[in-house]
Design a protein around this motif. Structure first.
Motif, PDB file in Angstrom:
ATOM      1  N   SER A  34       3.587  -6.722   4.887  1.00 57.57           N
ATOM      2  CA  SER A  34       2.600  -7.803   5.003  1.00 57.57           C
ATOM      3  C   SER A  34       1.465  -7.552   4.000  1.00 57.57           C
ATOM      4  CB  SER A  34       2.043  -7.878   6.425  1.00 57.57           C
ATOM      5  OG  SER A  34       1.167  -6.798   6.633  1.00 57.57           O
ATOM      6  N   VAL A  35       0.804  -8.637   3.611  1.00 55.81           N
ATOM      7  CA  VAL A  35      -0.312  -8.527   2.649  1.00 55.81           C
ATOM      8  C   VAL A  35      -1.391  -7.589   3.203  1.00 55.81           C
ATOM      9  CG1 VAL A  35      -2.157  -9.827   1.503  1.00 55.81           C
ATOM     10  CG2 VAL A  35       0.128 -10.818   1.724  1.00 55.81           C
ATOM     11  N   ASP A  36      -1.630  -7.663   4.516  1.00 57.20           N
ATOM     12  CA  ASP A  36      -2.651  -6.817   5.159  1.00 57.20           C
ATOM     13  C   ASP A  36      -2.430  -5.343   4.828  1.00 57.20           C
ATOM     14  OD1 ASP A  36      -2.076  -9.222   6.510  1.00 57.20           O
ATOM     15  OD2 ASP A  36      -3.171  -8.564   8.280  1.00 57.20           O
ATOM     16  N   VAL A  37      -1.158  -4.948   4.838  1.00 61.30           N
ATOM     17  CA  VAL A  37      -0.829  -3.543   4.581  1.00 61.30           C
ATOM     18  C   VAL A  37      -0.756  -3.290   3.083  1.00 61.30           C
ATOM     19  CG1 VAL A  37       0.953  -1.776   4.901  1.00 61.30           C
ATOM     20  CG2 VAL A  37       0.422  -3.375   6.777  1.00 61.30           C
ATOM     21  N   ARG A  38       0.018  -4.108   2.392  1.00 59.73           N
ATOM     22  CA  ARG A  38       0.329  -3.833   0.977  1.00 59.73           C
ATOM     23  C   ARG A  38      -0.907  -3.877   0.087  1.00 59.73           C
ATOM     24  NH1 ARG A  38       3.909  -7.959   0.048  1.00 59.73           N
ATOM     25  NH2 ARG A  38       2.308  -9.134  -1.032  1.00 59.73           N
ATOM     26  N   GLU A  39      -1.808  -4.811   0.378  1.00 59.22           N
ATOM     27  CA  GLU A  39      -2.949  -4.966  -0.535  1.00 59.22           C
ATOM     28  C   GLU A  39      -4.212  -4.260  -0.061  1.00 59.22           C
ATOM     29  OE1 GLU A  39      -3.494  -9.012  -1.712  1.00 59.22           O
ATOM     30  OE2 GLU A  39      -1.479  -9.081  -2.595  1.00 59.22           O
ATOM     31  N   TRP A  40      -4.199  -3.779   1.192  1.00 57.65           N
ATOM     32  CA  TRP A  40      -5.443  -3.208   1.709  1.00 57.65           C
ATOM     33  C   TRP A  40      -5.354  -1.739   2.053  1.00 57.65           C
ATOM     34  CZ3 TRP A  40     -10.106  -5.397   1.429  1.00 57.65           C
ATOM     35  CH2 TRP A  40     -10.173  -6.767   1.187  1.00 57.65           C
ATOM     36  N   GLU A  41      -4.152  -1.255   2.377  1.00 59.98           N
ATOM     37  CA  GLU A  41      -4.073   0.164   2.758  1.00 59.98           C
ATOM     38  C   GLU A  41      -3.751   0.979   1.498  1.00 59.98           C
ATOM     39  OE1 GLU A  41      -3.471   1.241   6.771  1.00 59.98           O
ATOM     40  OE2 GLU A  41      -2.027  -0.379   6.999  1.00 59.98           O
ATOM     41  N   PRO A  42      -4.133   2.279   1.468  1.00 64.66           N
ATOM     42  CA  PRO A  42      -3.949   3.058   0.238  1.00 64.66           C
ATOM     43  C   PRO A  42      -2.463   3.217  -0.109  1.00 64.66           C
ATOM     44  CG  PRO A  42      -5.105   4.330   1.952  1.00 64.66           C
ATOM     45  CD  PRO A  42      -4.767   3.016   2.555  1.00 64.66           C
ATOM     46  N   LEU A  43      -2.147   2.894  -1.354  1.00 67.38           N
ATOM     47  CA  LEU A  43      -0.750   2.951  -1.802  1.00 67.38           C
ATOM     48  C   LEU A  43      -0.140   4.333  -1.541  1.00 67.38           C
ATOM     49  CD1 LEU A  43       1.451   1.325  -3.320  1.00 67.38           C
ATOM     50  CD2 LEU A  43       0.585   2.357  -5.433  1.00 67.38           C
ATOM     51  N   GLY A  44      -0.932   5.379  -1.817  1.00 67.22           N
ATOM     52  CA  GLY A  44      -0.427   6.749  -1.659  1.00 67.22           C
ATOM     53  C   GLY A  44      -0.178   7.138  -0.207  1.00 67.22           C
ATOM     54  N   ALA A  45      -0.679   6.337   0.723  1.00 66.89           N
ATOM     55  CA  ALA A  45      -0.407   6.590   2.139  1.00 66.89           C
ATOM     56  C   ALA A  45       0.854   5.869   2.591  1.00 66.89           C
ATOM     57  CB  ALA A  45      -1.585   6.137   3.001  1.00 66.89           C
ATOM     58  N   LEU A  46       1.301   4.912   1.776  1.00 65.98           N
ATOM     59  CA  LEU A  46       2.432   4.079   2.192  1.00 65.98           C
ATOM     60  C   LEU A  46       3.751   4.546   1.605  1.00 65.98           C
ATOM     61  CD1 LEU A  46       0.756   0.564   1.727  1.00 65.98           C
ATOM     62  CD2 LEU A  46       1.124   1.788   3.882  1.00 65.98           C
ATOM     63  N   THR A  47       3.745   4.846   0.305  1.00 65.70           N
ATOM     64  CA  THR A  47       5.022   5.111  -0.365  1.00 65.70           C
ATOM     65  C   THR A  47       4.943   6.303  -1.318  1.00 65.70           C
ATOM     66  OG1 THR A  47       6.727   4.164  -1.813  1.00 65.70           O
ATOM     67  CG2 THR A  47       4.464   3.376  -2.160  1.00 65.70           C
ATOM     68  N   PRO A  48       5.985   7.115  -1.324  1.00 61.38           N
ATOM     69  CA  PRO A  48       6.061   8.155  -2.354  1.00 61.38           C
ATOM     70  C   PRO A  48       6.840   7.644  -3.567  1.00 61.38           C
ATOM     71  CG  PRO A  48       7.770   8.507  -0.714  1.00 61.38           C
ATOM     72  CD  PRO A  48       7.077   7.214  -0.334  1.00 61.38           C
ATOM     73  N   GLY A  49       7.189   6.337  -3.552  1.00 66.95           N
ATOM     74  CA  GLY A  49       8.024   5.766  -4.607  1.00 66.95           C
ATOM     75  C   GLY A  49       9.497   6.022  -4.326  1.00 66.95           C
ATOM     76  N   GLY A  50      10.339   5.590  -5.257  1.00 69.67           N
ATOM     77  CA  GLY A  50      11.787   5.865  -5.181  1.00 69.67           C
ATOM     78  C   GLY A  50      12.394   5.431  -3.854  1.00 69.67           C
ATOM     79  N   ASP A  51      13.232   6.336  -3.296  1.00 64.17           N
ATOM     80  CA  ASP A  51      13.958   5.977  -2.060  1.00 64.17           C
ATOM     81  C   ASP A  51      13.131   6.236  -0.799  1.00 64.17           C
ATOM     82  OD1 ASP A  51      13.927   8.721  -1.874  1.00 64.17           O
ATOM     83  OD2 ASP A  51      16.106   8.969  -1.784  1.00 64.17           O
ATOM     84  N   GLY A  52      11.884   6.651  -0.956  1.00 64.48           N
ATOM     85  CA  GLY A  52      11.011   6.857   0.206  1.00 64.48           C
ATOM     86  C   GLY A  52      11.149   8.227   0.837  1.00 64.48           C
ATOM     87  N   LEU A  53      12.031   9.075   0.297  1.00 62.72           N
ATOM     88  CA  LEU A  53      12.313  10.360   0.951  1.00 62.72           C
ATOM     89  C   LEU A  53      11.672  11.566   0.264  1.00 62.72           C
ATOM     90  CD1 LEU A  53      16.076   9.708   1.753  1.00 62.72           C
ATOM     91  CD2 LEU A  53      14.233   9.884   3.437  1.00 62.72           C
ATOM     92  N   ASP A  54      10.994  11.347  -0.860  1.00 62.63           N
ATOM     93  CA  ASP A  54      10.504  12.507  -1.629  1.00 62.63           C
ATOM     94  C   ASP A  54       9.535  13.392  -0.843  1.00 62.63           C
ATOM     95  OD1 ASP A  54      12.050  12.124  -3.795  1.00 62.63           O
ATOM     96  OD2 ASP A  54      10.464  11.362  -5.114  1.00 62.63           O
ATOM     97  N   ALA A  55       8.678  12.767  -0.023  1.00 62.80           N
ATOM     98  CA  ALA A  55       7.743  13.594   0.760  1.00 62.80           C
ATOM     99  C   ALA A  55       8.528  14.474   1.729  1.00 62.80           C
ATOM    100  CB  ALA A  55       6.759  12.697   1.501  1.00 62.80           C
ATOM    101  N   TYR A  56       9.583  13.927   2.327  1.00 59.72           N
ATOM    102  CA  TYR A  56      10.392  14.736   3.260  1.00 59.72           C
ATOM    103  C   TYR A  56      11.094  15.876   2.521  1.00 59.72           C
ATOM    104  CZ  TYR A  56       9.638  10.802   6.388  1.00 59.72           C
ATOM    105  OH  TYR A  56       9.054   9.834   7.149  1.00 59.72           O
ATOM    106  N   ARG A  57      11.520  15.597   1.303  1.00 55.72           N
ATOM    107  CA  ARG A  57      12.178  16.669   0.516  1.00 55.72           C
ATOM    108  C   ARG A  57      11.198  17.821   0.308  1.00 55.72           C
ATOM    109  NH1 ARG A  57      14.226  11.839  -2.336  1.00 55.72           N
ATOM    110  NH2 ARG A  57      16.379  11.587  -1.601  1.00 55.72           N
ATOM    111  N   ALA A  58       9.972  17.476  -0.110  1.00 57.17           N
ATOM    112  CA  ALA A  58       8.960  18.518  -0.365  1.00 57.17           C
ATOM    113  C   ALA A  58       8.589  19.248   0.927  1.00 57.17           C
ATOM    114  CB  ALA A  58       7.714  17.889  -0.997  1.00 57.17           C
TER     115      ALA A  58
END
Ligand SMILES: C[S@@+](CC[C@H](N)C(=O)[O-])C[C@H]1O[C@@H](n2cnc3c(N)ncnc32)[C@H](O)[C@@H]1O
Length: 285
Positions: free
Chosen positions: A195-219
């Motif tokens: 939703s726009v509420d999340v995508r445009e207002w919450e910090p990008l770095g809190a939402l996605t690590p990019g790619g397939d979404g699993l990189d934070a779990y790998r680390a």
């Protein structure tokens, strides 16, 4: 104007802007403008608004029309029964994250590490639930760390909580008997569907690590075993489709007794794993 009339007008504006849950949002924003607890708002609805209150309510409704989340506008969010300060630099704590806190305090722990602490909601709630424990919260965002530190002080755990800037485990020393994290896990190609509420207002770095979404779990999976005491637990919040992959990542690092917990909607939400006890015992009760 009476608060009741302003509330009706504000609700109509939010409905016209297509805000789901407009009536509830308008009530929370009116309570904020009146500096009143939301559950006491009804008692104030026949009051005449002062100019300052009217202006504060108008500003709040305008911000919500622009899709700013209510918690960012009011600057607060109730989580695990405690009020947390929330800013544009922090993820708005979600109710499903309380599942992770509930699982964490099921068993005693003395020293907890919260990776990606944001508002500090997980760490602080865990410490409130375990009165003799101490903990460390980390984040890559200095602004988020300042909010977490402030929340720890407001909620009275500042002597048991410390906060550190760290890229996952990079600046972490010592070992812990509990590691918790709600890392960014939205895949890059899922971002457009938020939703726009999340995508445009919450910090990008809190939402996605990019790619397939699993990189934070790998680390986190790579770093967890060396930082866990034997028998220690790691608890990770996950997106509903990630249970198998995250379980596999943890098992591949030698962590055992992997289990998955569901949220109140029945969706997979938390993965738990343990470091084996020294000598190969399973640590089973
Ligand atoms: C999904 S938010 C969770 C915030 C909070 N723990 C909660 O549950 O509401 C993820 C957090 O991880 C932080 N983060 C992102 N990348 C990080 C990294 N490489 N190392 C440490 N923290 C990171 C973000 O800044 C954000 O605060």
């Amino acid at each position: 104007m009476k608060a009741q009339a302003a509330l009706v007008h504000g609700t109509r504006r939010l409905v016209a802007a297509g805000i789901e849950g407009a009536a509830l949002d308008a009530r929370r924003l009116m309570a904020h403008a009146l500096n009143e607890a939301p559950d006491r708002l009804t008692l104030r609805l026949q009051d005449d608004l002062t100019e300052t209150e009217q202006a504060a309510f108008d500003r709040a409704i305008t911000a919500r029309e622009a899709r700013q989340p209510v918690a960012q506008i009011t600057g607060r969010r109730l989580f695990w029964g405690h009020e947390f300060r929330v800013t544009r630099d922090t993820l708005d704590p979600r109710p499903e994250t309380e599942i992770l806190v509930a699982a964490a305090i099921e068993e005693p722990f003395a020293k907890v590490l919260d990776l990606g602490t944001g508002t500090g909601c997980i760490l602080i709630s865990c410490l409130k639930g375990m009165p003799f424990a101490v903990g460390t919260g980390t984040d890559v965002s200095p602004a988020a760390l300042a909010v977490a530190q402030d929340n720890a002080t407001r909620l009275g755990v500042e002597k048991r909580a410390r906060f550190a800037a760290s890229d996952w485990f990079a600046a972490i020393n010592g070992v812990f008997d509990l590691i918790v994290s709600n890392p960014p896990y939205i895949a890059e190609d899922e971002m457009a569907g938020l939703s726009v509420d999340v995508r445009e207002w919450e910090p990008l770095g809190a939402l996605t690590p990019g790619g397939d979404g699993l990189d934070a779990y790998r680390a986190i999976a790579r770093g967890a075993a060396p930082r866990l005491m034997p028998g220690g637990r790691v608890l990770l919040e996950i997106g509903p489709t990630q249970a198998q992959q995250v379980s596999d990542l943890l098992a591949a690092q030698g962590l055992e007794r992997v289990e998955v917990r569901q949220d109140l909607d029945g969706r997979d939400r938390v993965v738990i794993a343990r470091k084996p006890l020294e000598g190969g015992g399973c640590g089973c009760a």
